[in-house]
Design a protein around this motif. Structure first.
Motif, mmCIF file in Angstrom:
data_model
loop_
_atom_site.group_PDB
_atom_site.id
_atom_site.type_symbol
_atom_site.label_atom_id
_atom_site.label_comp_id
_atom_site.label_asym_id
_atom_site.label_seq_id
_atom_site.Cartn_x
_atom_site.Cartn_y
_atom_site.Cartn_z
ATOM 1 N N ASP A 55 0.838 -1.201 0.000
ATOM 2 C CA ASP A 55 0.000 0.000 0.000
ATOM 3 C C ASP A 55 0.875 1.254 0.000
ATOM 4 O OD1 ASP A 55 -1.584 2.244 1.390
ATOM 5 O OD2 ASP A 55 -3.118 0.761 0.879
ATOM 6 N N PRO A 56 0.775 2.082 -1.057
ATOM 7 C CA PRO A 56 1.622 3.282 -1.142
ATOM 8 C C PRO A 56 1.388 4.297 -0.022
ATOM 9 C CG PRO A 56 0.419 2.919 -3.212
ATOM 10 C CD PRO A 56 -0.048 1.897 -2.234
ATOM 11 N N ALA A 57 0.164 4.382 0.489
ATOM 12 C CA ALA A 57 -0.106 5.330 1.578
ATOM 13 C C ALA A 57 0.622 4.913 2.853
ATOM 14 C CB ALA A 57 -1.609 5.443 1.828
ATOM 15 N N VAL A 58 0.736 3.608 3.067
ATOM 16 C CA VAL A 58 1.451 3.108 4.250
ATOM 17 C C VAL A 58 2.954 3.280 4.056
ATOM 18 C CG1 VAL A 58 1.939 1.078 5.681
ATOM 19 C CG2 VAL A 58 -0.391 1.496 4.871
ATOM 20 N N THR A 59 3.459 2.853 2.898
ATOM 21 C CA THR A 59 4.917 2.903 2.694
ATOM 22 C C THR A 59 5.437 4.326 2.495
ATOM 23 O OG1 THR A 59 4.656 2.382 0.345
ATOM 24 C CG2 THR A 59 5.070 0.533 1.865
ATOM 25 N N ALA A 60 4.553 5.281 2.258
ATOM 26 C CA ALA A 60 4.987 6.680 2.244
ATOM 27 C C ALA A 60 5.348 7.148 3.647
ATOM 28 C CB ALA A 60 3.884 7.567 1.664
ATOM 29 N N LEU A 61 4.812 6.450 4.655
ATOM 30 C CA LEU A 61 5.041 6.827 6.056
ATOM 31 C C LEU A 61 5.984 5.883 6.794
ATOM 32 C CD1 LEU A 61 1.314 7.641 6.830
ATOM 33 C CD2 LEU A 61 3.171 9.311 6.601
ATOM 34 N N ILE A 119 -0.048 7.203 10.411
ATOM 35 C CA ILE A 119 0.303 5.819 10.088
ATOM 36 C C ILE A 119 -0.857 4.892 10.441
ATOM 37 C CG2 ILE A 119 1.824 3.879 10.655
ATOM 38 C CD1 ILE A 119 4.016 6.065 11.205
ATOM 39 N N GLY A 120 -1.428 5.069 11.622
ATOM 40 C CA GLY A 120 -2.553 4.240 12.052
ATOM 41 C C GLY A 120 -3.725 4.311 11.091
ATOM 42 N N PHE A 121 -4.029 5.521 10.607
ATOM 43 C CA PHE A 121 -5.133 5.681 9.669
ATOM 44 C C PHE A 121 -4.811 5.004 8.336
ATOM 45 C CE2 PHE A 121 -7.534 8.014 6.399
ATOM 46 C CZ PHE A 121 -8.818 7.754 6.856
ATOM 47 N N SER A 128 -5.127 1.258 8.804
ATOM 48 C CA SER A 128 -6.539 0.891 8.905
ATOM 49 C C SER A 128 -7.213 0.874 7.532
ATOM 50 C CB SER A 128 -7.255 1.871 9.841
ATOM 51 O OG SER A 128 -8.613 1.556 9.939
ATOM 52 N N GLN A 129 -6.953 1.899 6.723
ATOM 53 C CA GLN A 129 -7.546 1.972 5.389
ATOM 54 C C GLN A 129 -7.040 0.848 4.487
ATOM 55 O OE1 GLN A 129 -10.143 4.298 4.554
ATOM 56 N NE2 GLN A 129 -9.958 4.117 6.757
#
Length: 140
Positions: free
Chosen positions: A19-25, A85-87, A90-91
């Protein structure tokens, strides 16, 4: 299939590192299983697994309820970074595929996210725990 909690843990990690949103963080190598105190931050640590065998299902299948804790740790920008990161985590899990290698997920819940004070406040860590519960089914 390998033991249910390990199978689910592997699927969760694969979902998060894809997931790019997770690995961005969080760097992918910092999304891992292990002890709950990080060596680097930010990180997501999958720990605290438990498995409850629910029995047999039609077609030589088996069911289990698996619970895992995802520990989210951050230092920089403290709570804001950790909560972002938590959000993202979760997504990513909401969008997780029901079909996994060797098993299927019948139910996936995230009943609770708790933000904790660091027991060593001088380290300035922010620590959150996301509870994940799943009912999984596999062929015997």
């Amino acid at each position: 299939m390998i033991e249910p909690s390990i199978a689910l843990q592997t699927a969760l990690r694969s979902t998060l590192i894809a997931d790019p949103a997770v690995t961005a963080l969080v760097q992918p190598d910092q999304i891992r299983s292990g002890s709950t105190r990080p060596d680097k931050a930010p990180c997501v640590i999958l720990a605290g697994a438990s498995t409850e065998y629910l029995g047999k299902a039609p077609g030589a299948q088996h069911l289990a309820r698996v619970s895992l804790d995802l520990h989210i740790w951050a230092i920089e920008d403290g709570a804001d970074t950790a909560k972002a990161i938590g959000f993202a985590v979760s997504q990513a899990l909401i969008g997780m595929s029901d079909e996994q290698a060797g098993f299927e997920i019948d139910e996936l819940d995230q009943p609770r996210m708790v933000w904790l004070r660091d027991p060593q406040p001088e380290l300035s860590y922010t620590h959150g725990v996301l509870d994940v519960e799943a009912v999984i089914r596999w062929q015997a």
